[in-house]
Scaffold this motif. Structure first.
Motif, short mmCIF file in Angstrom:
data_model
loop_
_atom_site.label_atom_id
_atom_site.label_comp_id
_atom_site.label_asym_id
_atom_site.label_seq_id
_atom_site.Cartn_x
_atom_site.Cartn_y
_atom_site.Cartn_z
N GLN A 82 0.85 -1.19 0.00
CA GLN A 82 0.00 0.00 0.00
C GLN A 82 0.88 1.24 0.00
OE1 GLN A 82 -1.62 -0.92 4.06
NE2 GLN A 82 -1.19 1.24 4.45
N PRO A 83 0.36 2.37 -0.48
CA PRO A 83 1.15 3.61 -0.45
C PRO A 83 1.48 3.99 0.99
CG PRO A 83 -0.76 3.82 -1.90
CD PRO A 83 -0.95 2.56 -1.14
N CYS A 84 2.71 4.35 1.23
CA CYS A 84 3.12 4.70 2.59
C CYS A 84 4.51 5.32 2.56
CB CYS A 84 3.13 3.47 3.49
SG CYS A 84 4.36 2.21 3.03
N ASP A 85 4.91 5.87 3.70
CA ASP A 85 6.29 6.32 3.91
C ASP A 85 6.97 5.27 4.77
OD1 ASP A 85 8.67 7.58 4.39
OD2 ASP A 85 7.82 9.27 5.49
N ALA A 174 18.42 11.52 4.64
CA ALA A 174 17.04 11.77 4.25
C ALA A 174 16.89 11.71 2.73
CB ALA A 174 16.58 13.14 4.77
N ALA A 175 17.82 12.33 2.02
CA ALA A 175 17.77 12.30 0.56
C ALA A 175 17.89 10.88 0.04
CB ALA A 175 18.89 13.17 -0.02
N GLY A 176 18.71 10.07 0.70
CA GLY A 176 18.84 8.68 0.30
C GLY A 176 17.55 7.90 0.49
N MET A 177 16.89 8.12 1.63
CA MET A 177 15.61 7.45 1.88
C MET A 177 14.58 7.87 0.84
SD MET A 177 15.05 7.16 6.00
CE MET A 177 15.50 8.83 6.47
N ALA A 178 14.55 9.15 0.51
CA ALA A 178 13.60 9.63 -0.50
C ALA A 178 13.89 8.98 -1.85
CB ALA A 178 13.70 11.16 -0.61
N PHE A 179 15.17 8.88 -2.21
CA PHE A 179 15.52 8.25 -3.48
C PHE A 179 15.02 6.82 -3.53
CE2 PHE A 179 18.23 5.51 -5.99
CZ PHE A 179 18.23 6.14 -7.22
N ILE A 180 15.29 6.05 -2.49
CA ILE A 180 14.89 4.65 -2.46
C ILE A 180 13.38 4.50 -2.65
CG2 ILE A 180 14.68 2.62 -0.96
CD1 ILE A 180 17.34 3.55 0.35
N GLN A 181 12.62 5.29 -1.92
CA GLN A 181 11.17 5.12 -1.95
C GLN A 181 10.55 5.62 -3.26
OE1 GLN A 181 9.57 4.70 2.39
NE2 GLN A 181 9.94 6.87 2.01
N LEU A 182 11.06 6.72 -3.78
CA LEU A 182 10.57 7.21 -5.07
C LEU A 182 10.93 6.21 -6.17
CD1 LEU A 182 11.56 10.96 -4.67
CD2 LEU A 182 9.22 10.10 -4.88
N ALA A 183 12.14 5.65 -6.09
CA ALA A 183 12.57 4.68 -7.10
C ALA A 183 11.71 3.42 -7.05
CB ALA A 183 14.04 4.33 -6.89
N LEU A 184 11.50 2.88 -5.86
CA LEU A 184 10.73 1.65 -5.72
C LEU A 184 9.26 1.84 -6.06
CD1 LEU A 184 12.30 0.09 -2.49
CD2 LEU A 184 12.73 -0.53 -4.87
N ASN A 185 8.78 3.08 -5.98
CA ASN A 185 7.40 3.38 -6.37
C ASN A 185 7.27 3.71 -7.85
OD1 ASN A 185 5.17 3.57 -4.10
ND2 ASN A 185 7.09 4.21 -3.15
N GLY A 186 8.38 3.66 -8.58
CA GLY A 186 8.33 3.92 -10.01
C GLY A 186 8.02 5.35 -10.38
N ILE A 187 8.48 6.29 -9.55
CA ILE A 187 8.20 7.70 -9.78
C ILE A 187 9.42 8.38 -10.42
CG2 ILE A 187 7.63 9.91 -8.67
CD1 ILE A 187 6.26 8.27 -6.47
N PRO A 188 9.25 9.04 -11.56
CA PRO A 188 10.36 9.79 -12.17
C PRO A 188 10.72 10.97 -11.27
CG PRO A 188 8.53 9.46 -13.72
CD PRO A 188 8.02 9.14 -12.36
N ALA A 189 11.97 11.03 -10.85
CA ALA A 189 12.33 12.08 -9.90
C ALA A 189 13.81 12.41 -9.94
CB ALA A 189 11.95 11.64 -8.48
N GLN A 190 14.08 13.65 -9.52
CA GLN A 190 15.44 14.09 -9.25
C GLN A 190 15.55 14.32 -7.75
OE1 GLN A 190 17.41 18.25 -9.78
NE2 GLN A 190 17.65 17.22 -11.75
N VAL A 191 16.57 13.75 -7.14
CA VAL A 191 16.76 13.85 -5.69
C VAL A 191 18.06 14.59 -5.42
CG1 VAL A 191 16.98 12.58 -3.53
CG2 VAL A 191 15.53 11.67 -5.37
N ARG A 192 17.93 15.71 -4.73
CA ARG A 192 19.09 16.56 -4.48
C ARG A 192 19.46 16.57 -3.01
NH1 ARG A 192 20.15 21.55 -7.92
NH2 ARG A 192 19.89 20.70 -10.01
#
Length: 232
Positions: A82-85, A174-192
């Motif tokens: 399910q969607p989550c953080d 924090a940026a690393g956690m965001a990258f992992i979760q956006l990547a695993l959710n299949g979301i196109p993103a840039q993480v800075r």
């Protein structure tokens, strides 16, 4: 049937028994760094990430490295349920957040409510243009971007096709956690990894796999006013 909560509990139990010869925060930080390298380099190789990965694993016993792989599997399974953080939640449950730079991550229900409130008008925009962009400064584990993508999908729009995200956090963890979760959710993103309040150059810029797979750099370049406003 397992739930996201079950996977979070399994993550926490395994984490607590992993590499007890290191400080808990270091183990979590190293897990995130290794996961980032593994996910990123599968689609776009980075010598810097590879070198960081090799440096980290030298400090762990084989059993603990296997545990880290299992930890990533729990994150993957939990996000799939399910969607989550997922990572933001376990980070706080492990009581790492309030001991590290005073970080307290937004609870998912609050982020989800805010995403629903802010989605008004997005559907209309998507009927007039191919995609929308989402910017989250001080992103933590990317909770707001993840919740917005979840609401978008509920409303019938596929985030991998109609959403591009930029998230920023001054903390590499924090940026690393965001990258992992956006990547695993299949979301196109840039993480800075950067200070969103200054013009100082970012310490690191990473793109999720879907950014490459979806040819998003080309898509963004076709919208002049967007590329002028976003530091791509």
């Amino acid at each position: 049937m397992s739930t996201t909560t079950d996977h979070q509990k399994a993550f926490i139990t395994l984490f607590e028994s992993t590499a007890r010869y290191h400080h808990r925060h270091k183990v979590f930080e190293d897990f995130v760094s290794c996961a980032v390298a593994a996910i990123h380099n599968k689609i776009c190789h980075s010598d810097t990430l590879e070198a960081e990965y090799m440096r980290i694993i030298k400090g762990y016993e084989r059993e603990d490295l296997l545990n880290m792989a299992h930890l990533l599997s729990y994150v993957t399974l939990g996000l799939a349920e399910q969607p989550c953080d997922f990572l933001g939640s376990v980070f706080m449950q492990l009581e790492l957040g309030d001991k590290y730079r005073g970080q307290f991550f937004t609870p998912w229900p609050v982020a989800y409510m805010m995403a629903q409130m802010n989605f008004t008008g997005t559907g209309r925009k998507l009927r007039e243009q191919p995609f929308v962009t989402f910017y989250e400064p001080a992103c933590g584990a990317g909770c707001m971007a993840l919740s917005f993508a979840a609401v978008m999908e509920e409303r019938g729009w596929s985030p991998d096709e109609h959403l591009w995200v930029m998230v920023v956090d001054i903390d590499p963890l924090a940026a690393g956690m965001a990258f992992i979760q956006l990547a695993l959710n299949g979301i196109p993103a840039q993480v800075r990894t950067a200070n969103a309040l200054t013009d100082a150059p970012p310490r690191r810029i990473l793109h999720t796999p879907m950014h490459y797979v979806g040819n998003w750099q080309t898509r963004l370049n076709h919208i002049p006013h967007l590329t002028e406003s976003l530091p791509l």
